[in-house]
Every structure is written in C-alpha cells, then in structure tokens.
Write a protein that holds these residues in place. Structure first.
Motif, PDB file in Angstrom:
ATOM      1  N   SER A  25       0.827  -1.203   0.000  1.00 21.80           N
ATOM      2  CA  SER A  25       0.000   0.000   0.000  1.00 21.80           C
ATOM      3  C   SER A  25       0.864   1.256   0.000  1.00 21.80           C
ATOM      4  O   SER A  25       0.496   2.277  -0.599  1.00 21.80           O
ATOM      5  CB  SER A  25      -0.945   0.001   1.206  1.00 21.80           C
ATOM      6  OG  SER A  25      -0.233   0.150   2.424  1.00 21.80           O
ATOM      7  N   ARG A  26       2.021   1.209   0.662  1.00 23.40           N
ATOM      8  CA  ARG A  26       2.950   2.344   0.643  1.00 23.40           C
ATOM      9  C   ARG A  26       3.541   2.530  -0.752  1.00 23.40           C
ATOM     10  O   ARG A  26       3.653   3.652  -1.252  1.00 23.40           O
ATOM     11  CB  ARG A  26       4.071   2.132   1.653  1.00 23.40           C
ATOM     12  CG  ARG A  26       3.648   1.959   3.096  1.00 23.40           C
ATOM     13  CD  ARG A  26       3.371   3.239   3.813  1.00 23.40           C
ATOM     14  NE  ARG A  26       4.471   4.180   3.858  1.00 23.40           N
ATOM     15  CZ  ARG A  26       4.545   5.174   4.731  1.00 23.40           C
ATOM     16  NH1 ARG A  26       3.592   5.322   5.645  1.00 23.40           N
ATOM     17  NH2 ARG A  26       5.545   6.037   4.712  1.00 23.40           N
ATOM     18  N   CYS A  27       3.909   1.424  -1.372  1.00 21.25           N
ATOM     19  CA  CYS A  27       4.486   1.501  -2.716  1.00 21.25           C
ATOM     20  C   CYS A  27       3.487   2.040  -3.728  1.00 21.25           C
ATOM     21  O   CYS A  27       3.858   2.737  -4.680  1.00 21.25           O
ATOM     22  CB  CYS A  27       4.972   0.120  -3.155  1.00 21.25           C
ATOM     23  SG  CYS A  27       6.452  -0.478  -2.301  1.00 21.25           S
ATOM     24  N   ALA A  28       2.203   1.720  -3.547  1.00 23.57           N
ATOM     25  CA  ALA A  28       1.181   2.155  -4.499  1.00 23.57           C
ATOM     26  C   ALA A  28       1.068   3.673  -4.560  1.00 23.57           C
ATOM     27  O   ALA A  28       0.594   4.227  -5.556  1.00 23.57           O
ATOM     28  CB  ALA A  28      -0.171   1.539  -4.136  1.00 23.57           C
ATOM     29  N   ARG A  83      -5.164   5.325   5.581  1.00 18.47           N
ATOM     30  CA  ARG A  83      -5.851   4.731   6.736  1.00 18.47           C
ATOM     31  C   ARG A  83      -6.784   3.608   6.313  1.00 18.47           C
ATOM     32  O   ARG A  83      -6.823   2.548   6.950  1.00 18.47           O
ATOM     33  CB  ARG A  83      -6.636   5.817   7.477  1.00 18.47           C
ATOM     34  CG  ARG A  83      -7.380   5.320   8.706  1.00 18.47           C
ATOM     35  CD  ARG A  83      -8.085   6.471   9.409  1.00 18.47           C
ATOM     36  NE  ARG A  83      -9.086   7.086   8.543  1.00 18.47           N
ATOM     37  CZ  ARG A  83     -10.338   6.648   8.435  1.00 18.47           C
ATOM     38  NH1 ARG A  83     -10.739   5.595   9.130  1.00 18.47           N
ATOM     39  NH2 ARG A  83     -11.197   7.263   7.636  1.00 18.47           N
ATOM     40  N   ARG A  84      -7.522   3.811   5.227  1.00 15.35           N
ATOM     41  CA  ARG A  84      -8.494   2.810   4.793  1.00 15.35           C
ATOM     42  C   ARG A  84      -7.805   1.577   4.214  1.00 15.35           C
ATOM     43  O   ARG A  84      -8.225   0.447   4.475  1.00 15.35           O
ATOM     44  CB  ARG A  84      -9.428   3.417   3.745  1.00 15.35           C
ATOM     45  CG  ARG A  84     -10.254   4.575   4.258  1.00 15.35           C
ATOM     46  CD  ARG A  84     -11.272   4.129   5.278  1.00 15.35           C
ATOM     47  NE  ARG A  84     -12.438   3.520   4.660  1.00 15.35           N
ATOM     48  CZ  ARG A  84     -13.469   3.034   5.342  1.00 15.35           C
ATOM     49  NH1 ARG A  84     -13.450   3.066   6.667  1.00 15.35           N
ATOM     50  NH2 ARG A  84     -14.492   2.487   4.727  1.00 15.35           N
ATOM     51  N   THR A  85      -6.756   1.772   3.410  1.00 17.24           N
ATOM     52  CA  THR A  85      -6.071   0.624   2.817  1.00 17.24           C
ATOM     53  C   THR A  85      -5.319  -0.181   3.878  1.00 17.24           C
ATOM     54  O   THR A  85      -5.276  -1.417   3.813  1.00 17.24           O
ATOM     55  CB  THR A  85      -5.097   1.079   1.725  1.00 17.24           C
ATOM     56  OG1 THR A  85      -4.178   2.053   2.264  1.00 17.24           O
ATOM     57  CG2 THR A  85      -5.850   1.714   0.565  1.00 17.24           C
ATOM     58  N   THR A  86      -4.751   0.521   4.855  1.00 13.15           N
ATOM     59  CA  THR A  86      -4.105  -0.199   5.961  1.00 13.15           C
ATOM     60  C   THR A  86      -5.144  -0.982   6.742  1.00 13.15           C
ATOM     61  O   THR A  86      -4.885  -2.109   7.190  1.00 13.15           O
ATOM     62  CB  THR A  86      -3.377   0.784   6.891  1.00 13.15           C
ATOM     63  OG1 THR A  86      -2.394   1.511   6.149  1.00 13.15           O
ATOM     64  CG2 THR A  86      -2.690   0.049   8.029  1.00 13.15           C
ATOM     65  N   PRO A 119       7.630  -7.164  -1.897  1.00 14.53           N
ATOM     66  CA  PRO A 119       7.227  -5.945  -1.175  1.00 14.53           C
ATOM     67  C   PRO A 119       8.392  -5.298  -0.441  1.00 14.53           C
ATOM     68  O   PRO A 119       8.523  -4.066  -0.431  1.00 14.53           O
ATOM     69  CB  PRO A 119       6.161  -6.454  -0.200  1.00 14.53           C
ATOM     70  CG  PRO A 119       5.614  -7.674  -0.834  1.00 14.53           C
ATOM     71  CD  PRO A 119       6.784  -8.318  -1.526  1.00 14.53           C
ATOM     72  N   GLY A 120       9.248  -6.117   0.193  1.00 17.92           N
ATOM     73  CA  GLY A 120      10.384  -5.568   0.925  1.00 17.92           C
ATOM     74  C   GLY A 120      11.386  -4.882   0.020  1.00 17.92           C
ATOM     75  O   GLY A 120      11.816  -3.752   0.280  1.00 17.92           O
ATOM     76  N   LEU A 121      11.759  -5.545  -1.076  1.00 12.08           N
ATOM     77  CA  LEU A 121      12.753  -4.980  -1.990  1.00 12.08           C
ATOM     78  C   LEU A 121      12.216  -3.748  -2.697  1.00 12.08           C
ATOM     79  O   LEU A 121      12.945  -2.761  -2.878  1.00 12.08           O
ATOM     80  CB  LEU A 121      13.181  -6.027  -3.019  1.00 12.08           C
ATOM     81  CG  LEU A 121      14.042  -7.184  -2.505  1.00 12.08           C
ATOM     82  CD1 LEU A 121      14.400  -8.124  -3.656  1.00 12.08           C
ATOM     83  CD2 LEU A 121      15.318  -6.667  -1.840  1.00 12.08           C
ATOM     84  N   PHE A 122      10.956  -3.783  -3.119  1.00 12.08           N
ATOM     85  CA  PHE A 122      10.387  -2.638  -3.824  1.00 12.08           C
ATOM     86  C   PHE A 122      10.364  -1.398  -2.940  1.00 12.08           C
ATOM     87  O   PHE A 122      10.765  -0.314  -3.373  1.00 12.08           O
ATOM     88  CB  PHE A 122       8.967  -2.954  -4.315  1.00 12.08           C
ATOM     89  CG  PHE A 122       8.922  -3.796  -5.554  1.00 12.08           C
ATOM     90  CD1 PHE A 122       9.895  -3.676  -6.531  1.00 12.08           C
ATOM     91  CD2 PHE A 122       7.912  -4.712  -5.749  1.00 12.08           C
ATOM     92  CE1 PHE A 122       9.862  -4.444  -7.683  1.00 12.08           C
ATOM     93  CE2 PHE A 122       7.865  -5.485  -6.894  1.00 12.08           C
ATOM     94  CZ  PHE A 122       8.836  -5.352  -7.863  1.00 12.08           C
TER      95      PHE A 122
END
Length: 499
Positions: A87-90, A256-259, A418-421
């Motif tokens: 969600s952060r990457c998005a 907030r909503r996606t988390t 997800p971690g590497l991105f």
C-alpha cells in the motif's frame, strides 16, 4: 470557534485547497475506484482463507499449542507487513495502475519479467490444485448423500465433476474487476463459516474424545515435523497477488483505509486459523490428520462440510485467474529496459506507457485488467482456463509441484518483492521518493492551516525505520524460501495440507 464558509476567496476556502486537491483525485478517477471497504475485505479474506484451514490442527499437533499459536500470529504479522508495504508503494504510482510490474519498472526494470512470471506460475498452480480438490472430493460428497451412487459411474467420476464445476467458474473467470467477485466471495466465506462451526461443535460436544491422542501444550513434535508444518502456516496467508487490484479498485484509497483492509483481512484469517487449530487439535490430539473434516464419523454434517470445501475452492479459482491473467499480459508485453529508452525510462510517463506517475497527476488509464483489449483479454483468459482444466483432468496430484511453487512464488510475492520494492523506491536519493515527500509536505502545510492540531503527521524517524524493516522482510523471505525448499528436498513426506 470559527466557522468556515465555501465563499470563493475566503481564507477558509484557500486553506482547504489541500483537502480539495486530494479529494479531487477520487472524483477524477471514479472509474478506477468503485469497490467499498467491505467488499475489498471480503475478496481479500477469501483469497487468504482456503482449504489450508483444514490442515491447521495437524500443524499445531507438530508444534504444540503455544508454539503453534505464536507461528500463526507471527506469520500473520509478517504477511500483513508485506501488504502494508504494498500500500505504501502504491502511492508512488498512478491511481488505478498499481502492480508488481509497474513497480518493477522504476526499481528493477530488467527483472520485471521474472517477477510476473513467478506470480503467473504460482497463481496457475494454485488454481489447478483447486480443480483437483473438486475432483477428489465430489465423488465422496455424492456417496454421502446417495449410498447407491456407485451404480451410476459418472456420478463418482472425478473428471465429470471437474468438467461440471469448470462450467460454473468459466464465466466468473472472465470478469474484469476483482470487485465483481464479492458476492461469490461471500458465499465462499459462508462455507468457511460452516467448516469452523462444524469443528467447534464437535469439540464442544466431545464426541471425539474416545479416540483422542496426547496433547502437547508447550512441547513440540520435533524439528523435522515442525519444519514440515511451518510452510503450511506461512503460505496460508498468501493474498498479496490481489492486493494491488484491491488498491486500484477501492473507492477510498486513503492510507488509513487501505491499511485497515490489510489489518482486518489478516486479523480475520488469523482468528479463524487459531480457532480451528486449537479446537481441532484438542478434539483429536496427536491423532489428528492433515484434513480434519475426514476425521469425523461419516454423516450428513460431514458430507455438507466436504461440499462446503468444494464451494470454497470453486469460488476461489477466479481469484487466482485474475492476477495470473494480469501477470501473463505483463510478461507478453515486457521488453528489456534498453529496448525503448525514450518511453520506458522517462519518469513522467504513466505505468500504462511503461513508467509510473506520482499521485496528484490524473491517470490516463484504469487498472491493468481494464487496459487489456477485449480480444487479448479473452485469449489470455481462455488459455489459462483451458490449460488449468487440462492439467486437472490429467494430473491427480500436484503436491510436489505446489510445494516448490509455493516455496518460491508465495515467498516472493508475500515477503521478498514488497520488501525490496519499498526499500528501493523509498531511498532518500530516489527522485520518486523526493517528489512524493515534497507533495506530502505541501499537503501537511495545507492541513496545518485548515485543521491545526488535528493532523496525524508521521514522526521523522518513521520512514527510515520502515525502510530498514522492509529490507529485513525481504531477507526474512529469502530465509523462508531456503528453509521451505530445503524441507521439500530433504524432509519430503506426506503433505500436511492434502485434502
């Protein structure tokens, strides 16, 4: 207290520009965000919870109750962290165009084809396993409802039932949006609810105590059995292949909503796993088998439970076709990063044209499955459905294949990618990170002017710590991959998840 009016030129109107700017993104992109928070949760939970739920009591019998609960909770937390990083990457991508492929274009462009190929293979393998489960269980379901079913050969023929249920899932596989599957996902979750009730009911009733084995509370069954059961729990949370589709389609894509979607989905799954694991294990002790439903005395209730498993995996099949199709399309469109430098390497072109835009710019195209032409969409979907049907008709067991695919594909999309991105894209020297940080600062200033003292600004030390944790998740994923592959190679035995 001051009251704010919407009169043009007023200070209130000027100070609320940040809020209008953010809300305008959703208004401009309604075509890419129609799914509700609830439907997003339903689809993600259905992607997570599958037939692996039935293997939880067996996994706990190898680990003991205390260690088993810890592993279930820990695996859920790491899976949720992977979803959170997605969600952060998005946020670095155009609204409606988030995908592993789009992220790889600004992080590891030459590895994009490998990432999507791994996702496609993993989803395809899981989809085939669902069809095999249907073929294996339906003859028993028919016999449970009709003892004379063997007199009609086709009713107990696995290939017949695979064919019948394929006719049901084919139309669902051709739906473009994940949100369109919310009603079938609700039916699947009702099936899971019945299975949970069945396990809890027999535990409360105590009708299995006569054959119950020893109970391990703190002790474990040994290193090898624990290692064999560990992948079952880790991979039971795999849903990351559909997280970007959720982020693309959800109406309110605020952080907030996606988390909340990630936490609620993983939390619901963990609750189900712990409940089934504890009650199922306490019902049979160390005598519990890989499929707990098969342990109960044949009855109408247990037969319905087998039918519920069939319904569950049937409606889970389209949830695997959806990301598989998007990844196959990305693999077919992929070109080396130097093949078309002019368009691919520009940081200001959208993901649909091979490079992403940051939030704030109006997206020019909807989600990835919506960008595929009608003909291409139909061809790719047809090929996936036909190949999976052919595999399910000719192969009766994919346990070994799924074990290796799960060890590599599930680990990659849940932890490593997800971690590497996030680690790469959130680097302070990254131009994408600098632009997003600048925009966040501008919005925070606007919010401070409008709602002084009411904003939830992240501490300065949060992002550096988050970046280090993302690298730790990728390393953890590599460790899990090696551990699971080693277990499959050196401690091969009866799969704990077999139904």
């Amino acid at each position: 207290m001051a009251t704010y009016s919407a009169i043009p030129g007023s200070s209130a109107a000027d100070s609320s520009r940040g809020r209008r700017r953010r809300s305008s993104r959703l208004k401009d992109l309604n075509f890419a965000g129609q799914a509700s928070w609830i439907s997003s949760n339903i689809n993600l939970v259905n992607t997570i919870i599958g037939a692996g739920t039935l293997a939880m009591p067996s996994a706990m019998s190898h680990m003991g109750i205390m260690l088993g609960i810890f592993v279930i909770v820990w695996s859920g937390m790491t899976a949720a962290f992977g979803l959170y990083l997605q969600s952060r990457c998005a946020r670095y991508l155009d609204r409606g165009n988030a995908s592993f492929f789009a992220l790889s274009q600004i992080t590891y462009p030459n590895a994009a084809v490998i990432f999507d190929a791994a996702i496609a293979i993993k989803c395809f393998g899981v989809g085939v396993s669902y069809l095999i489960i249907i073929g294996d269980l339906m003859p028993g379901v028919v016999r449970g409802f009709n003892e004379a079913a063997d007199a009609t050969p086709f009713l107990v023929d696995r290939q017949f039932w695979v064919t019948v249920f394929m006719l049901v899932v084919i139309p669902l596989s051709f739906l473009r949006r994940l949100d369109s599957l919310k009603y079938t996902s609700m039916v699947a979750l009702v099936s899971i609810g019945y299975l949970v009730i069945l396990v809890v009911y027999h535990f409360v009733k105590g009708d299995t105590m006569a054959d119950r084995g020893e109970i391990r509370v703190i002790q474990w069954g040994g290193l090898v059995p624990t290692l064999q059961s560990f992948p079952v729990i880790v991979f039971a949370y795999t849903c990351h292949q559909n997280m970007f589709s959720i982020l693309n389609e959800i109406q309110d894509n605020s952080h907030r909503r996606t988390t909340g979607v990630a936490i609620a989905s993983i939390g619901s799954a963990a609750s189900v796993y712990i409940l089934v694991a504890i009650t199922g294990y306490l019902s049979f002790g160390n005598n519990v088998a890989g499929n707990i439903v098969a342990m109960y005395v044949p009855s109408i209730a247990s037969t319905i439970a087998k039918a519920a498993i069939v319904i569950l995996v049937m409606f889970s099949y389209p949830l695997q076709v959806h990301p598989c199709r998007a990844s196959v399309d990305a693999v077919l469109k992929w070109r080396p990063s130097g093949f078309n430098k002019g368009a691919r390497n520009s940081p200001n072109t959208s993901p649909a044209r091979s490079a992403p835009l940051l939030p704030g710019a109006v997206a020019q195209s909807p989600a990835r499955n919506d960008t595929i032409s009608e003909l291409r969409f139909a061809i790719i979907t047809t090929v996936i459905v036909v190949l999976s049907y052919t595999a399910a008709m000719t192969v009766e067991s994919l346990d070994k294949v799924l074990a290796y695919v799960g060890s590599t594909g599930s680990t990659s999309i849940s932890f490593i990618l997800p971690g590497l991105f996030y680690y790469k894209i959130s680097a302070p020297e990254s131009i994408h990170h600098q632009r997003l940080t600048k925009e966040d600062d501008e919005e925070e200033r606007d919010d401070d002017e409008s709602f002084s003292g009411e904003t939830s600004r992240e501490p300065k030390y949060f992002k550096p710590i988050l970046r280090k944790l993302s690298l730790a998740l990728a390393i953890y994923g590599g460790f899990i991959m090696i551990l699971c592959l080693g277990t499959n190679l050196f401690f091969a035995g009866e799969p704990a998840h077999k139904v």
